[in-house]
Every structure is written in C-alpha cells, then in structure tokens.
Design a protein around this motif. Structure first.
Motif, short mmCIF file in Angstrom:
data_model
loop_
_atom_site.label_atom_id
_atom_site.label_comp_id
_atom_site.label_asym_id
_atom_site.label_seq_id
_atom_site.Cartn_x
_atom_site.Cartn_y
_atom_site.Cartn_z
N THR A 16 17.08 -4.41 0.52
CA THR A 16 17.47 -3.01 0.70
C THR A 16 16.27 -2.08 0.59
N MET A 17 15.35 -2.38 -0.31
CA MET A 17 14.17 -1.52 -0.47
C MET A 17 13.22 -1.66 0.73
N VAL A 18 13.12 -2.85 1.29
CA VAL A 18 12.30 -3.03 2.49
C VAL A 18 12.88 -2.23 3.65
N GLN A 19 14.19 -2.26 3.79
CA GLN A 19 14.84 -1.48 4.84
C GLN A 19 14.58 0.01 4.65
N SER A 20 14.60 0.44 3.41
CA SER A 20 14.35 1.85 3.12
C SER A 20 12.92 2.24 3.52
N ALA A 21 11.94 1.37 3.19
CA ALA A 21 10.55 1.64 3.56
C ALA A 21 10.39 1.65 5.07
N ARG A 22 11.04 0.71 5.75
CA ARG A 22 10.96 0.66 7.22
C ARG A 22 11.49 1.95 7.84
N ARG A 23 12.61 2.44 7.31
CA ARG A 23 13.21 3.67 7.82
C ARG A 23 12.29 4.87 7.55
N GLU A 24 11.66 4.87 6.38
CA GLU A 24 10.78 5.97 6.01
C GLU A 24 9.52 6.00 6.87
N LEU A 25 9.01 4.83 7.24
CA LEU A 25 7.74 4.75 7.94
C LEU A 25 7.86 4.82 9.46
N ARG A 26 9.05 4.57 10.00
CA ARG A 26 9.20 4.46 11.45
C ARG A 26 8.70 5.71 12.19
N ALA A 27 9.09 6.86 11.75
CA ALA A 27 8.68 8.09 12.42
C ALA A 27 7.17 8.29 12.32
N LYS A 28 6.56 7.84 11.21
CA LYS A 28 5.12 7.97 11.04
C LYS A 28 4.37 7.10 12.04
N HIS B 1 11.91 8.43 -1.18
CA HIS B 1 12.55 8.18 0.11
C HIS B 1 13.77 9.07 0.31
N HIS B 2 13.92 9.53 1.52
CA HIS B 2 15.05 10.41 1.85
C HIS B 2 15.75 9.89 3.11
N PRO B 3 16.96 9.31 2.98
CA PRO B 3 17.70 9.12 1.73
C PRO B 3 17.12 7.98 0.90
N PRO B 4 17.40 7.96 -0.40
CA PRO B 4 16.90 6.87 -1.25
C PRO B 4 17.62 5.57 -0.93
N PRO B 5 17.03 4.42 -1.29
CA PRO B 5 17.70 3.14 -1.05
C PRO B 5 19.02 3.06 -1.81
N SER B 6 19.99 2.40 -1.22
CA SER B 6 21.31 2.32 -1.83
C SER B 6 21.39 1.27 -2.93
N GLU C 205 0.83 -1.21 0.00
CA GLU C 205 0.00 0.00 0.00
C GLU C 205 0.86 1.26 0.00
N HIS C 206 2.00 1.19 0.68
CA HIS C 206 2.96 2.31 0.65
C HIS C 206 3.41 2.57 -0.79
N ILE C 207 3.66 1.50 -1.52
CA ILE C 207 4.10 1.62 -2.92
C ILE C 207 3.03 2.30 -3.76
N ILE C 208 1.79 1.83 -3.65
CA ILE C 208 0.76 2.41 -4.53
C ILE C 208 0.35 3.81 -4.07
N GLN C 209 0.54 4.11 -2.78
CA GLN C 209 0.29 5.49 -2.35
C GLN C 209 1.31 6.42 -2.99
N LEU C 210 2.56 6.00 -3.04
CA LEU C 210 3.58 6.82 -3.71
C LEU C 210 3.28 6.97 -5.20
N LEU D 186 10.36 4.37 -7.81
CA LEU D 186 9.50 5.15 -6.91
C LEU D 186 10.24 5.51 -5.62
N PHE D 187 10.92 4.52 -5.05
CA PHE D 187 11.61 4.74 -3.78
C PHE D 187 12.77 5.73 -3.93
N LYS D 188 13.44 5.69 -5.06
CA LYS D 188 14.55 6.63 -5.28
C LYS D 188 14.07 8.07 -5.27
N ILE D 189 12.84 8.28 -5.75
CA ILE D 189 12.28 9.63 -5.79
C ILE D 189 11.70 10.05 -4.45
#
Length: 477
Positions: free
Chosen positions: A186-198, A175-180, A142-147, A170-173
C-alpha cells in the motif's frame, strides 16, 4: 548545511555513541543487512563461476585504471558522436556549477533525480535548492529520506535506517491522500501515485551511471524500480553524472561486472531494469530526451592513481562490505559522517574530505577482513585502512597522549629485560582493580571498561607461567 556536513561537526565517537543507543536503528539495520547477507550467500553458492568472475572483474578494473586516459578519451569521442554533450569536472564545485548552469539555461523549474551517490558526493541536492530549482527524488528509498530531510545511510538502501513503521508515519504526513494502510504494498502504491505527476512534468531528469561504455559512448544504469527510466525518458533534457572510474572498455565488460554487482548488492542474478543510454532522441525514436549531457567527475580520483589507495578505484558500489561489516551493523551509515559509509567510506572519506577531519574512520575497524572476503573485485580494504593509519601517524594527527603511550611502549619493547619487569609489575597491579574475576573500571582504559568488563589477569605473566610449567615437567620422573 548538508546532513553530511552537519554530521562532520560532531566527532565520530559521539555519532557512534548516539547510534548505539538507538534501538529502532538497530532493528532497521538488522532487518536489511541480515537479509542482504543471506541472499548474497545463496546467490554466490548458486554461481559456481563466482571466483573466476571475481578474478575477471578485478582484471577488467585494473586494466581500465592503468589506461584510464585512453578509455575516457574514447568514451568522449563516441558519446559526442551519438549526440551527447560531455563535460569534465575536476572537483565537486565545478560539477555543481556545470549542472546548475545547464538547468538554469534551460529555465528548468522541476528536476527529477534517480539515485546517485555521486550526486550526494558533489552536493548536488543542495546546489539545486540554492538555485531555486525543485528537486524530486524518484527512487523509493531516496523519496523517503527526502521527506525526512536526511542523507543516505547506505549506498544501495539509502533509507535502511528507517523502519517500516517510521516510513508509514512520513507518508501519512507528506502524501495527499495518505496511504490507507501501512503495509509495504500500500505504501509503494502511495509513493507511485505521489511521484507520477512529477515524472511527467519534469523539465530535466538527472541520473547516475553504473558503467560508462568506452567503445559505444553509452551510459548504463541498473535499478529494480524503473524510476531511472521514467527519470531519463520523459524530460526534455537528461543529465548523467558519473565518476571517471566508472569507465569500461565494452558492453561485454559491463555485463561481466553486472554479474558481480547484482549478486553482491542484492543477491539477485540481474536487476529488473538494465538500461543503456546512447545519446539523445533521434529522428524516428518514439521517446527520449532532446538533449543529453554527461558530466564526468574527477574529485580526487586521479590523485588516487598515484598513491597507495589506487585499488579503491576498482569499487563498483555494491555495498557488500557494509552488509558484512561488524561495525557498520552496529552503528549504521550516518555515524560515519560522510557521503560513503562503512568500510569503503572509511577509505574514501579521507580522500574526499581530508584525513585531518576523518582520521577516526580508518581506526573504526576491527581488521577482521570480512569486507575484503566479500568484495566482488577483491579490494584489500583492511590494507587500505591500515595505510591511512600509517599516514595519520606520520602526519602526527594522533592525540599526543596516544603518541606518548606508544612511545613508552616502544622503549620497553626494545629492551626485553625492562619489558619483562614492567609486565610483571603490571599484571600484579591490575589485580588490584579486579573483583569477582573482572575489572569494571580501569584508569586510561575507559573506552573499553565503559561498555564491558575486562577479564582480571592472572597474578603472573605468561612467561612466568610458562617457566613454571616447564619446571614442573622437568621435575616429574
């Protein structure tokens, strides 16, 4: 305008044509549905009691449907006793109004939401946006399709129409920072980092419910990511949205249906997280919401109790019918134009949106019966789709040309002599369009010949060939 609403403005045939031309969509669908089909087969083979469990699941749902009012009242009493507040919504508009009012009264600025097809059904994402409330989808798909600004294309894998490569872009655009890197881990880790504060900063968490347990007043959610637990536990307020058909008598009945749901949906024995929520935080609890609201939504379900689509209320939303549907696997979910795609969506969309604007969906079926074969609660989906076709005919929603053509055929079919004459003329006339054993173009059959050649018929009808064969046999010594 929501994605499903916008899609409805385009005809099903045009949406399907666009989907068929999308090669990356076909790759994405094949990757997911092929894996799901194979894993389900293995899970069912390893569960000898599957057919018996299926019969029990059907019996549980049929019993609940027959006594729906009793169990809903019992659920309300027990949920209220546990400290939850139960709200009743007759339709999607009332459900949206109830939820947005709770959010506005709480002065909520940020709402997290775990995956819920009912939320999509009632248009909740757009209602929250209209109320000026930030919504964050916490399920990875759902995070993917929301983006991407899209609607779900599958009820279990909402982003199945997206390839891994498209998700990486999508994640490169976003996510801050984008996935490496663009590998899944790696993309799951990026989403986890992006969503944690939320998760930690949300004022309200909104979830769906796989089952509502009548004798305890508990709601049950099943996920594989743990996002539902982070959505429902840290915020001060937890809102549950659920269709009234999700009710079951006891926890034991919920567990019986879970054995079917998980195997049919993902090919597993049990999801990673199965959580029962029973009221808000109590004195002495380490965590949990201070308020819990449960919004029970009808939205056409009670109408189904009294008509030929009653058996669709058994549906436990596993998605197996989609994974095995030869049509869905060619065009994906968005082509169906409604909240629920695939075979089950072709039954439900006319209930929710009216048959006039969705009559093509019941006709977009080969009637091969695979959906009914794999349904864990034995819903006769082809029979229900046929019922919609009958309604469409009786309500005169079919094009005039089709009704005229079938009318002519009916006149011939009632007169064997005339039918035989027409058949003899027809097969001979058809040969005029043939070349090399095939017909590439045929008047009034463009829907077929636009995409495939039609076999050129023999010069005689079946009955003519049969009589000739019998005559030949009779002439032999």
């Amino acid at each position: 305008m929501s994605a499903p609403e916008a899609s409805v403005q385009v005809s099903f045939k045009n949406r399907a044509k666009t989907a068929l031309a999308d090669r990356s969509l076909k790759i994405a669908i094949d990757r997911t549905t092929g894996t799901a089909e194979a894993k389900r087969a293995v899970a069912v083979a390893a569960f000898p009691e599957f057919q018996a469990a299926r019969a029990r699941g059907r019996a549980i749902k049929d019993h609940v449907i027959a006594h729906l009012d009793h169990y809903l009242e019992q659920f309300e009493r027990n949920a209220t006793a546990s400290g939850a507040k139960v709200h009743w919504a007759s339709d999607d508009a009332e459900a949206r109004a109830i939820i947005t009012r709770i959010c506005l009264d709480a002065k909520a600025k940020l709402v997290t939401r775990s995956k819920s097809m009912l939320g999509e059904e009632i248009g909740l994402p757009h209602a929250l946006a209209d109320a000026g409330i930030e919504r964050v989808e916490t399920d990875l798909a759902e995070h993917i399709i929301q983006l991407a600004g899209e609607a779900p294309s599958h009820i279990v894998w909402p982003a199945m129409h997206r390839t891994r490569e498209q998700v990486a872009e999508l994640f490169k655009i976003a996510h801050h920072p984008p996935p490496s890197a663009d590998d899944p881990a790696t993309m799951v880790q990026s989403a986890r980092r992006e969503l944690r504060a939320k998760f930690l900063g949300a004022d309200i968490g909104i979830s769906g419910s796989n089952f509502l347990v009548a004798d305890t007043g508990a709601t049950c959610t099943v996920t594989n990511e743990g996002n539902a637990e982070l959505t429902t536990t840290p915020p001060r307020i937890h809102i549950v949205t659920a269709g009234i058909e999700k009710i079951v008598p006891t926890t034991a009945h919920a567990l019986s249906l879970l054995r079917l749901l998980v195997r049919s949906a993902t090919g597993g024995e049990l999801t990673q997280y199965t959580t029962f929520h029973c009221g808000p935080k109590r004195p002495g609890d380490a965590d949990g919401p201070e308020e819990m609201h449960i919004v029970l939504v009808d939205n056409g379900r009670t109408r189904m109790l009294d008509n030929e689509f009653r058996e669709m209320l058994r549906c436990i939303r596993c998605g197996a019918c989609m994974n095995h549907c030869v049509v869905y696997r060619q065009i994906g979910g968005h082509a169906y134009g409604g909240t629920y795609p695939g075979p089950m969506g072709s039954v439900l969309t006319p209930v929710l949106n009216g048959l006039g604007g969705s009559r093509d969906l019941p006709n977009a079926c080969t009637m091969n019966g695979r959906c009914a074969e794999v349904c864990p609660v034995e819903i006769p989906i082809p029979t229900l789709l046929r019922a919609w076709r009958i309604r469409s005919w009786r309500e005169k929603l079919e094009p005039g040309s089709l009704r005229a053509g079938i009318g002519i055929w009916a006149v011939l079919a009632r007169r064997p002599g005339l039918y035989g004459l027409a058949s003899r003329i027809g097969v001979r006339a058809l040969r005029l369009f043939g070349k090399g054993g095939w017909i590439a173009r045929l008047p009034l059959a463009g829907g077929w010949t636009a995409h495939r050649d039609l076999p050129r018929p023999a010069g005689r009808t079946f009955m003519e060939q049969y009589r000739a064969q019998q005559a030949h046999k009779g002439s032999r010594p």
